[in-house]
Design a protein around this motif. Structure first.
Motif, PDB file in Angstrom:
ATOM      1  N   VAL A  57       0.816  -1.219   0.000  1.00 48.62           N
ATOM      2  CA  VAL A  57       0.000   0.000   0.000  1.00 48.62           C
ATOM      3  C   VAL A  57       0.852   1.272   0.000  1.00 48.62           C
ATOM      4  CG1 VAL A  57      -1.973  -1.133   1.075  1.00 48.62           C
ATOM      5  CG2 VAL A  57      -0.224  -0.068   2.524  1.00 48.62           C
ATOM      6  N   GLU A  58       2.160   1.123   0.215  1.00 54.41           N
ATOM      7  CA  GLU A  58       3.063   2.275   0.124  1.00 54.41           C
ATOM      8  C   GLU A  58       4.433   1.755  -0.276  1.00 54.41           C
ATOM      9  OE1 GLU A  58       4.947   5.961   2.801  1.00 54.41           O
ATOM     10  OE2 GLU A  58       3.487   4.570   3.693  1.00 54.41           O
ATOM     11  N   ILE A  59       5.050   2.412  -1.234  1.00 54.28           N
ATOM     12  CA  ILE A  59       6.356   1.980  -1.714  1.00 54.28           C
ATOM     13  C   ILE A  59       7.420   2.837  -1.054  1.00 54.28           C
ATOM     14  CG2 ILE A  59       7.758   1.484  -3.742  1.00 54.28           C
ATOM     15  CD1 ILE A  59       5.049  -0.053  -3.479  1.00 54.28           C
ATOM     16  N   LEU A  60       8.224   2.231  -0.208  1.00 53.69           N
ATOM     17  CA  LEU A  60       9.269   2.960   0.510  1.00 53.69           C
ATOM     18  C   LEU A  60      10.562   3.025  -0.298  1.00 53.69           C
ATOM     19  CD1 LEU A  60       8.595   1.344   4.016  1.00 53.69           C
ATOM     20  CD2 LEU A  60       7.625   3.452   3.056  1.00 53.69           C
ATOM     21  N   GLU A  61      10.876   1.948  -0.984  1.00 49.17           N
ATOM     22  CA  GLU A  61      12.022   1.916  -1.898  1.00 49.17           C
ATOM     23  C   GLU A  61      11.550   1.192  -3.162  1.00 49.17           C
ATOM     24  OE1 GLU A  61      15.502   0.219  -0.133  1.00 49.17           O
ATOM     25  OE2 GLU A  61      15.231   1.316   1.757  1.00 49.17           O
ATOM     26  N   ALA A  62      11.480   1.900  -4.291  1.00 48.16           N
ATOM     27  CA  ALA A  62      10.869   1.358  -5.507  1.00 48.16           C
ATOM     28  C   ALA A  62      11.888   0.622  -6.373  1.00 48.16           C
ATOM     29  CB  ALA A  62      10.225   2.469  -6.312  1.00 48.16           C
ATOM     30  N   SER A  63      11.414  -0.385  -7.079  1.00 44.81           N
ATOM     31  CA  SER A  63      12.206  -1.074  -8.087  1.00 44.81           C
ATOM     32  C   SER A  63      12.281  -0.218  -9.347  1.00 44.81           C
ATOM     33  CB  SER A  63      11.555  -2.416  -8.420  1.00 44.81           C
ATOM     34  OG  SER A  63      12.060  -2.952  -9.631  1.00 44.81           O
ATOM     35  N   PRO A  64      13.381  -0.294 -10.087  1.00 40.66           N
ATOM     36  CA  PRO A  64      13.438   0.427 -11.372  1.00 40.66           C
ATOM     37  C   PRO A  64      12.439  -0.104 -12.398  1.00 40.66           C
ATOM     38  CG  PRO A  64      15.370  -0.982 -11.066  1.00 40.66           C
ATOM     39  CD  PRO A  64      14.656  -0.950  -9.767  1.00 40.66           C
ATOM     40  N   ASP A  65      11.874  -1.271 -12.151  1.00 43.43           N
ATOM     41  CA  ASP A  65      10.876  -1.828 -13.066  1.00 43.43           C
ATOM     42  C   ASP A  65       9.459  -1.367 -12.752  1.00 43.43           C
ATOM     43  OD1 ASP A  65      12.635  -3.348 -14.660  1.00 43.43           O
ATOM     44  OD2 ASP A  65      12.697  -4.935 -13.151  1.00 43.43           O
ATOM     45  N   ARG A  66       9.287  -0.550 -11.726  1.00 43.40           N
ATOM     46  CA  ARG A  66       7.958  -0.056 -11.369  1.00 43.40           C
ATOM     47  C   ARG A  66       7.575   1.112 -12.270  1.00 43.40           C
ATOM     48  NH1 ARG A  66       4.046  -0.100  -7.398  1.00 43.40           N
ATOM     49  NH2 ARG A  66       5.144  -1.786  -6.283  1.00 43.40           N
TER      50      ARG A  66
END
Length: 440
Positions: A57-66
């Protein structure tokens, strides 16, 4: 027990999940990506549960594929901000298409290794004419009906109903019907089919118990009024009683016409047909090229549906061959008879595949099977093995059940000759495959 927990996401798992751990417990997380740090909301948990389920429900550290999700109603992050769950059906919409296919390949390879004992590198192929954004491919869609009569969809593993006003994965022809403007009060479910080659679309209405025929007539009239002028020919509307297997024509006709491999197919009511606009041609072409059926050969097409694969198999055997087409659904089997009446070498049999094979006494050169998501099962695998065909083709929509069946075939002496995996469900975790098996 907290409802929100912070997790570091690990490897993908079959079913659209990603694996994480919280205090030693496995948590299957949706709407995430490997390597991400997320705040996840538990959807299924308990001190005695073997594992938990959660949505990011919240992205704290995102993947480069997001990437930004293309559909707000299916975006877990935006849904959580509104205090809601995301609708199902687009659980990979936050992932780059190329990364989606890489994840699917990883999952497929893991299922092969775990359930069939086979190490194999997997490549997931896009459909030849796939759009760059992976949208607009569904020629069929299914909806529930919310209180108030508007179309709705369920979140994953939830009975909640969320009204929708569009379906980005559906084809332009489906969306042009504007079914979100129709009052479907009196219906439990609505299914729609819009043939990829054009032609009259069909709206299938599953009525609630006790719905009066006048209500169904009203719904049919509203469906006809709502459609855009560019939606195609006159829209057909049919009521379907799944308990009694009865179709009632309300408007137009009770079937749609589909085309593939130079053949036309009549598909009635709730009859099965591939969903992606390119899937019939892609899969039928793979079957033709993989099996290389010869004139005069004896072929069995199991779980044959309306005849998508039976027709080109009959073309290949010629009139000197024989194709046994087996389908369990009475309505779909009737469609197969109509679709294949001009092919004298085809024998259409309606019934359970295991029972038909038990009664079948003739030898077979080629067997093709396209079972439901649950797979063929041990009995059918043993029966096919006993028939000793020279080659076996297996179309599958589920890597787990395919890998399980493949393990049984391998134990009986079959080898996996070739395998193609197709991304015919972009933005979802689903995939389709075609395997060729031979004896050494």
């Amino acid at each position: 027990m907290p409802s929100d927990i912070e997790l570091t996401i690990g490897a993908p798992a079959h079913g659209g999940h990603f694996v994480a751990r919280h205090e030693g417990r496995v948590v299957f997380v949706r709407h995430a990506l490997p390597g991400e740090r997320v705040r996840a909301r538990l959807t299924e948990s308990g001190p005695d549960a073997k594992f938990w389920r959660a949505d990011a429900v919240e992205i704290l550290e995102a993947s480069p594929d997001r990437v930004p999700h293309f559909w707000p109603a299916a975006d877990s992050i935006r849904a959580a901000a509104r205090g809601r769950l995301p609708v199902g059906g687009a659980e990979f919409g936050h992932i780059r298409l190329e990364a989606q296919r890489s994840i699917k390949a990883t999952v497929f390879a893991e299922q092969l290794q775990r359930l069939a004992g086979l190490e194999r590198e997997i490549t997931v192929e896009a459909a030849p004419d796939e759009s760059p954004d992976g949208l607009g491919w569904r020629t069929r869609a299914s909806f529930s009906v919310a209180p108030g009569g508007r179309l709705a969809m369920h979140p994953h593993r939830s009975d909640e109903l969320i009204p929708v006003t569009g379906m980005p994965l559906a084809s332009e022809a489906v969306n042009a019907l504007n079914l979100w403007e129709v009052d479907f009060t009196g219906a439990d479910r609505v299914e729609v089919a819009a043939p990829a080659a054009g032609g009259a679309p069909l709206v299938l209405v599953i009525p609630s118990a006790g719905t009066h025929p006048r209500t169904l007539s009203r719904i049919a009239g509203e469906v006809g009024t709502a459609a855009d002028p560019g939606a195609g020919e006159t829209v057909s509307v049919v009521a379907w009683d799944p308990e009694e297997h009865v179709l009632t024509r309300l408007r137009g006709r009770t079937w749609v016409r589909e085309s593939a491999m130079g053949h036309d197919f009549r598909v009635t009511g709730a009859g099965f047909w591939q969903i992606h606009r390119s899937a019939p041609a892609v899969l039928a072409g793979a079957v033709r090229d993989g099996l290389q059926v010869q004139p005069g050969e004896r072929v069995a097409d199991l779980f044959a549906g309306a005849g998508l694969f039976t027709a080109p198999l009959a073309d290949a055997t010629g009139e000197t061959g024989h194709v046994l087409s087996v389908e369990g659904s009475p309505g779909t089997s009737r469609d197969a008879r109509k679709n294949l009446f001009a092919a004298p070498q085809v024998e259409v049999v309606q019934g359970r595949v295991d029972r038909v094979l038990r009664a079948h006494t003739g030898a077979l050169d080629v067997v093709l099977l396209d079972p439901p998501r649950t797979g063929a099962g041990r009995t059918v695998v043993d029966q096919i093995n006993s028939a000793a065909p020279r080659v076996l083709g297996y179309v599958s929509c589920d890597p787990a059940s395919f890998a399980r069946d493949l393990g049984w075939f391998r134990a009986a002496g079959w080898e996996l000759d070739s395998l193609r995996v197709f991304d015919l469900y972009p933005h979802t975790h689903h995939m389709e495959s075609f395997a060729v098996l031979r004896r050494p």
